[in-house]
Design an enzyme around this catalytic site. Sequence first.
Site, PDB file in Angstrom:
ATOM      1  CG  ASP A 177       1.733  -4.182  -0.738  1.00  0.00           C
ATOM      2  OD1 ASP A 177       2.948  -4.069  -0.457  1.00  0.00           O
ATOM      3  OD2 ASP A 177       0.610  -3.351  -0.508  1.00  0.00           O
ATOM      4  CG  HIS A 210       4.187  -0.940  -0.525  1.00  0.00           C
ATOM      5  ND1 HIS A 210       3.739  -1.149  -0.576  1.00  0.00           N
ATOM      6  CD2 HIS A 210       5.045   0.708   0.025  1.00  0.00           C
ATOM      7  CE1 HIS A 210       2.801  -0.306  -0.798  1.00  0.00           C
ATOM      8  NE2 HIS A 210       3.568   0.905  -0.571  1.00  0.00           N
ATOM      9  CB  SER A 365       1.354   3.712  -1.029  1.00  0.00           C
ATOM     10  OG  SER A 365       2.331   2.340  -2.044  1.00  0.00           O
TER      11      SER A 365
END
Length: 427
Positions: A177, A210, A365
Site C-alpha cells: 500500500d 490510504h 480498497s
Amino acid sequence: MPRFPLIFAMLAAMLVLELAPQGWGMQVAAAWADDHDDDDDDDDDAQPRRRPAPQQAPRVRAPAPPPAFAANEILVRGLAQPDIEALRAQGFQPLRRATLSSGETLIRLRKPRHMTMAEARAAVRARETGGSADFNHFYRPEQGPACRGIDCPARQMIAWPAGTASCGTAPRIGMVDTGINASHPVFADSRLHVHRIGEGRNVDPSGQIHGTSVAALLVGQADSRSPGLVPGAELIAVDAFHLAGKDERADAFDLIEALDYLGAAKVGIINLSLAGPHNAALARQVRLLDGAGIVMVAAAGNGGPGAKPAYPAAYEPVIAVTAVDRREQVYRRAGRGKHIDFAAPGVDIWTAASVSGARTKTGTSFAAPFVTAAAALLMQSQPGIAPDMLRVRLQAAARDLGSKGHDDVFGHGLVIPANPCMAVAAP
C-alpha cells in the site's frame, strides 16, 4: 426670398406630420440616431454596428487521465547477461536491477528514442530470455471519494465475531500500500512492521492516508477508536508507492519487489487495496506466490461498471473483492466481471485517519480487508489450509446477493467470517 412660398412650405410640412401615422416621427428620430452612430466611423458605406455576441463561459477541460505506465521504460524478469548486452547494442539502457528472493533478476530498461513502446517491448521479447517483457505499469490505491457520516455498522452487517485473538494463532498478514503513520495511536500495541521499497531513491514519498486506513482496518488496537478486524495478527506492510505531482502510484517494478519481499517474509495472506492494468511480469509474481501457498486478496477497482477488469484482482489466483453499502447494494463505482469473487462492506467504513482520530472511507480498497481478515480467521481455525480449499470454504459461507449463484456484480455473495473460537470448541 418671397414670404408666400416659405409660408406654403411650412403649411405643407405641418400637413404631412398631421396625416402621418402615430409614432412615425419617433421612428425617423431613431433611425437618425443609429445613422449618427455610424458617422463616427467616417465611412459613408459602413454597415450598422452589431451588438457583440454574449460571451460564453470558458469550457472547463477535464483533467488528463494519469499515465498508465512509465514513459520509455520496459520491465523484464530473468533477462540473461548476453541478452542485456545485445539490447545495449540496440540502444537500450539498463536503469535499475534487483535480484528477487528466488535469485531471478528484475530489470528496468530505457528504450531507444527511435522505437515506440510497442516496438521496444517486442524487441526485448524477441530475445531468448526476454519473453516476460512488458511496460512498467502504474498501480494506484483503490480509494473512492471521501464520504460523510458517523460510525458505520459494517461489522454487524456481516456478523463479525469479537474476541477471536485468544482462539488459535492468526497467520502473518502482508499488505502492499502507501505509507503508514506507524505512530498513530491506533497502532499503539499492534504488531505492525513497515518496510519501504526503494528507500533513498530520488522520488517523493507516498502519503500516509490510504495505507494507514487499510492497516487500521486489519490490525488496529482492539480498544481504540478504530479497532482492527484481526487486532492480534502480525502485519508486514510494504510501502511501494511514491508521489508524482498529485498522482500517488506504484510502478510494476516496485510492486513486484514488494510482493517478493512479502513472499520471503513467509506471510500467509496478502492484502492488495490497489489496482492497475495487466502486466506480464506481475502475473508471473502472482503465480509464484500462489504456488508457494500464499493467499492474495485484492480490490476490484473503482473504475465503474463498464471498466475493464483491474489487476491484480483479475488474476485467477487472486480473490477479487467488490464493495457494498449497508443495504447490500453494490458500490456504484465498483468494477464488475466474471473475476469478482466476493462482496464486503466498503461504503462509509469507519477507520483511522492519517494523523490521528478516525473517519469514514468508501471504496473497494476498504472492502478488501474484510475478506483478507475473514481468510485470516479461517486460517487461524484451520492452520495449513490450502488456498484452493480456503476459497471453497469462503464461497460456501457467503450470503448470495443479486442473481442466484455467482454473478458479475457480487461474485459468490457477501463474505461471512468463520468464528475460530467456535471451530476450536467444536468436538
